[in-house]
Design a protein around this motif. Sequence first.
Motif, mmCIF file in Angstrom:
data_model
loop_
_atom_site.group_PDB
_atom_site.id
_atom_site.type_symbol
_atom_site.label_atom_id
_atom_site.label_comp_id
_atom_site.label_asym_id
_atom_site.label_seq_id
_atom_site.Cartn_x
_atom_site.Cartn_y
_atom_site.Cartn_z
ATOM 1 N N GLU A 73 0.821 -1.214 0.000
ATOM 2 C CA GLU A 73 0.000 0.000 0.000
ATOM 3 C C GLU A 73 0.854 1.262 0.000
ATOM 4 O OE1 GLU A 73 -3.447 2.009 2.853
ATOM 5 O OE2 GLU A 73 -3.148 -0.167 2.871
ATOM 6 N N LEU A 74 1.970 1.241 0.737
ATOM 7 C CA LEU A 74 2.821 2.420 0.870
ATOM 8 C C LEU A 74 4.054 2.366 -0.033
ATOM 9 C CD1 LEU A 74 2.693 2.678 4.788
ATOM 10 C CD2 LEU A 74 1.314 3.963 3.138
ATOM 11 N N ASN A 75 4.247 1.245 -0.754
ATOM 12 C CA ASN A 75 5.399 1.037 -1.644
ATOM 13 C C ASN A 75 6.724 1.244 -0.911
ATOM 14 O OD1 ASN A 75 6.654 0.378 -4.084
ATOM 15 N ND2 ASN A 75 6.806 2.517 -4.704
ATOM 16 N N MET A 76 6.851 0.596 0.262
ATOM 17 C CA MET A 76 8.068 0.701 1.076
ATOM 18 C C MET A 76 9.067 -0.383 0.718
ATOM 19 S SD MET A 76 6.706 1.193 4.963
ATOM 20 C CE MET A 76 5.919 -0.428 4.904
ATOM 21 N N GLY A 77 10.320 -0.093 0.991
ATOM 22 C CA GLY A 77 11.319 -1.145 1.027
ATOM 23 C C GLY A 77 11.376 -1.665 2.453
ATOM 24 N N VAL A 78 11.463 -2.979 2.643
ATOM 25 C CA VAL A 78 11.451 -3.571 3.982
ATOM 26 C C VAL A 78 12.710 -4.404 4.192
ATOM 27 C CG1 VAL A 78 10.297 -5.189 5.543
ATOM 28 C CG2 VAL A 78 8.935 -3.618 4.158
ATOM 29 N N ILE A 79 13.380 -4.169 5.329
ATOM 30 C CA ILE A 79 14.490 -5.026 5.761
ATOM 31 C C ILE A 79 13.980 -5.827 6.943
ATOM 32 C CG2 ILE A 79 16.821 -5.124 6.714
ATOM 33 C CD1 ILE A 79 17.440 -2.509 5.294
ATOM 34 N N LEU A 80 13.863 -7.133 6.770
ATOM 35 C CA LEU A 80 13.364 -8.014 7.821
ATOM 36 C C LEU A 80 14.536 -8.709 8.498
ATOM 37 C CD1 LEU A 80 11.055 -9.506 9.314
ATOM 38 C CD2 LEU A 80 11.039 -11.149 7.428
ATOM 39 N N VAL A 81 14.715 -8.445 9.773
ATOM 40 C CA VAL A 81 15.804 -9.045 10.549
ATOM 41 C C VAL A 81 15.230 -10.167 11.401
ATOM 42 C CG1 VAL A 81 17.524 -8.609 12.346
ATOM 43 C CG2 VAL A 81 17.076 -6.866 10.620
ATOM 44 N N THR A 82 15.757 -11.375 11.243
ATOM 45 C CA THR A 82 15.216 -12.511 11.992
ATOM 46 C C THR A 82 16.228 -13.646 12.078
ATOM 47 O OG1 THR A 82 13.369 -14.110 12.091
ATOM 48 C CG2 THR A 82 14.174 -13.507 9.903
ATOM 49 N N HIS A 83 16.029 -14.540 13.039
ATOM 50 C CA HIS A 83 16.854 -15.750 13.124
ATOM 51 C C HIS A 83 16.092 -16.951 12.569
ATOM 52 C CE1 HIS A 83 14.318 -15.844 16.756
ATOM 53 N NE2 HIS A 83 14.354 -17.143 16.588
ATOM 54 N N ASP A 84 14.823 -16.741 12.207
ATOM 55 C CA ASP A 84 13.928 -17.828 11.813
ATOM 56 C C ASP A 84 13.683 -17.805 10.302
ATOM 57 O OD1 ASP A 84 12.020 -19.760 11.547
ATOM 58 O OD2 ASP A 84 10.623 -18.933 13.019
ATOM 59 N N LEU A 85 14.282 -18.748 9.587
ATOM 60 C CA LEU A 85 14.086 -18.824 8.143
ATOM 61 C C LEU A 85 12.639 -19.137 7.780
ATOM 62 C CD1 LEU A 85 17.327 -20.589 6.861
ATOM 63 C CD2 LEU A 85 16.362 -18.488 5.954
ATOM 64 N N GLY A 86 11.919 -19.813 8.681
ATOM 65 C CA GLY A 86 10.520 -20.133 8.423
ATOM 66 C C GLY A 86 9.655 -18.897 8.272
ATOM 67 N N VAL A 87 10.011 -17.821 8.965
ATOM 68 C CA VAL A 87 9.236 -16.579 8.916
ATOM 69 C C VAL A 87 9.351 -15.911 7.554
ATOM 70 C CG1 VAL A 87 9.072 -14.230 9.860
ATOM 71 C CG2 VAL A 87 9.320 -16.171 11.404
ATOM 72 N N VAL A 88 10.525 -16.021 6.917
ATOM 73 C CA VAL A 88 10.772 -15.269 5.680
ATOM 74 C C VAL A 88 10.356 -16.026 4.428
ATOM 75 C CG1 VAL A 88 12.730 -14.146 6.793
ATOM 76 C CG2 VAL A 88 13.145 -16.102 5.319
ATOM 77 N N ALA A 89 10.009 -17.304 4.553
ATOM 78 C CA ALA A 89 9.765 -18.154 3.386
ATOM 79 C C ALA A 89 8.787 -17.536 2.391
ATOM 80 C CB ALA A 89 9.277 -19.523 3.834
ATOM 81 N N GLY A 90 7.653 -17.066 2.872
ATOM 82 C CA GLY A 90 6.647 -16.528 1.957
ATOM 83 C C GLY A 90 6.576 -15.019 1.966
ATOM 84 N N PHE A 91 7.606 -14.369 2.504
ATOM 85 C CA PHE A 91 7.528 -12.920 2.685
ATOM 86 C C PHE A 91 8.632 -12.157 1.959
ATOM 87 C CE2 PHE A 91 8.257 -9.024 5.222
ATOM 88 C CZ PHE A 91 6.993 -8.460 5.115
ATOM 89 N N ALA A 92 9.861 -12.678 2.005
ATOM 90 C CA ALA A 92 11.009 -11.931 1.473
ATOM 91 C C ALA A 92 11.209 -12.179 -0.017
ATOM 92 C CB ALA A 92 12.270 -12.314 2.233
ATOM 93 N N ASP A 93 11.905 -11.244 -0.671
ATOM 94 C CA ASP A 93 12.320 -11.403 -2.066
ATOM 95 C C ASP A 93 13.737 -11.952 -2.131
ATOM 96 O OD1 ASP A 93 9.959 -10.170 -3.328
ATOM 97 O OD2 ASP A 93 10.653 -8.355 -2.336
ATOM 98 N N ARG A 94 14.619 -11.398 -1.292
ATOM 99 C CA ARG A 94 16.002 -11.866 -1.221
ATOM 100 C C ARG A 94 16.385 -12.107 0.230
ATOM 101 N NH1 ARG A 94 19.829 -8.325 -2.365
ATOM 102 N NH2 ARG A 94 18.479 -6.479 -2.302
#
Length: 346
Positions: free
Chosen positions: A208-229
Amino acid sequence: MENNKILDIKNLNVSFNTYAGVSHAVRGVDFHLNKGETLAIVGESGCGKTVTSKAIMGLLPKRQTIISKEGSEINYLGKNLLNYNEDEMAKIRGREISMIFQDPMTSLNPTMKIGNQIAESILIHEKKSKEEARKDALKMLELVKIPNAKERLNQYPFEFSGGMRQRAMIAIALACNPKILIADEPTTALDVTIQAQIMDLIGSLQKELNMGVILVTHDLGVVAGFADRIQVMYAGKIVERGTVDEIFYNPKHPYTFALLKSVPKLSNKNKETLYSLTGTPPNLIDPPVGCPFAARCEFGMNICRVKYPNNVSFSKTQSCDCWLHDERAEKTGVPTELLQRGEMIG
């Protein structure tokens, strides 16, 4: 793609003065973020993810922190933030680049009502009256889908559940429509259902806001369906980088394998022992000269302990720092076994 970069970090080095000596927390980190993209930085606790995030925001303690300005760059829209003074950074924080912190209970002010905490950011960065800021705060609470938003404006953080506090943190971070959102472990200590809701919320707001997002996590399961790289970080260095599909289905670094094996799978049989990576990360007061993962790697070779590996590219988007992929090591047959194990993980 070059013109699409909103953030470009080059050779970032961050150290801390401690009672035991200088701790080299971030060592030569390079990455970029494109407009509207989600970049995940994953790794164990203590690998330098949060330090990198706070360095971008200019939130590290000034007295204890040493950021090398020789070759280090944090370029936001072409301007190096390391050259900004505190007043200039204050104009960037919240308005241009915002951050969701790990623990909302300690990050939110327990003595201030939620509505005032959201309005505070709006009053600082935008020329609006208190009444207008209050209306915007209400809209933000509604945007992050907090029920009875009008009543919740006048409540304190202790009156919110864990999931609602996290939503309030997101509302504060997005109050001024930033171009970059850094989400530092946004689902820590939340149950699985709430985790999914929070990630879906961040994803929908990003579009909606066309943001760039940096997701910091230790859990690869969280990023599976969310991150691009994904950037895999260990002991202050990026050891592997690639798209989500490349990291999950064709990992190249032994540390990436270990992280993937640590994620429980539905296919696991009852009473099956979960994988646990043995050993601990190296002491960064005296960082190893070779590969920092060598002491914990079951495929380690002698050279791994004495010289840091070269970066090996496998595609335009995937590369890793590992001696196993050196052409001289391939003659031993070790990488074949490693890749087969990687296929089993994927």
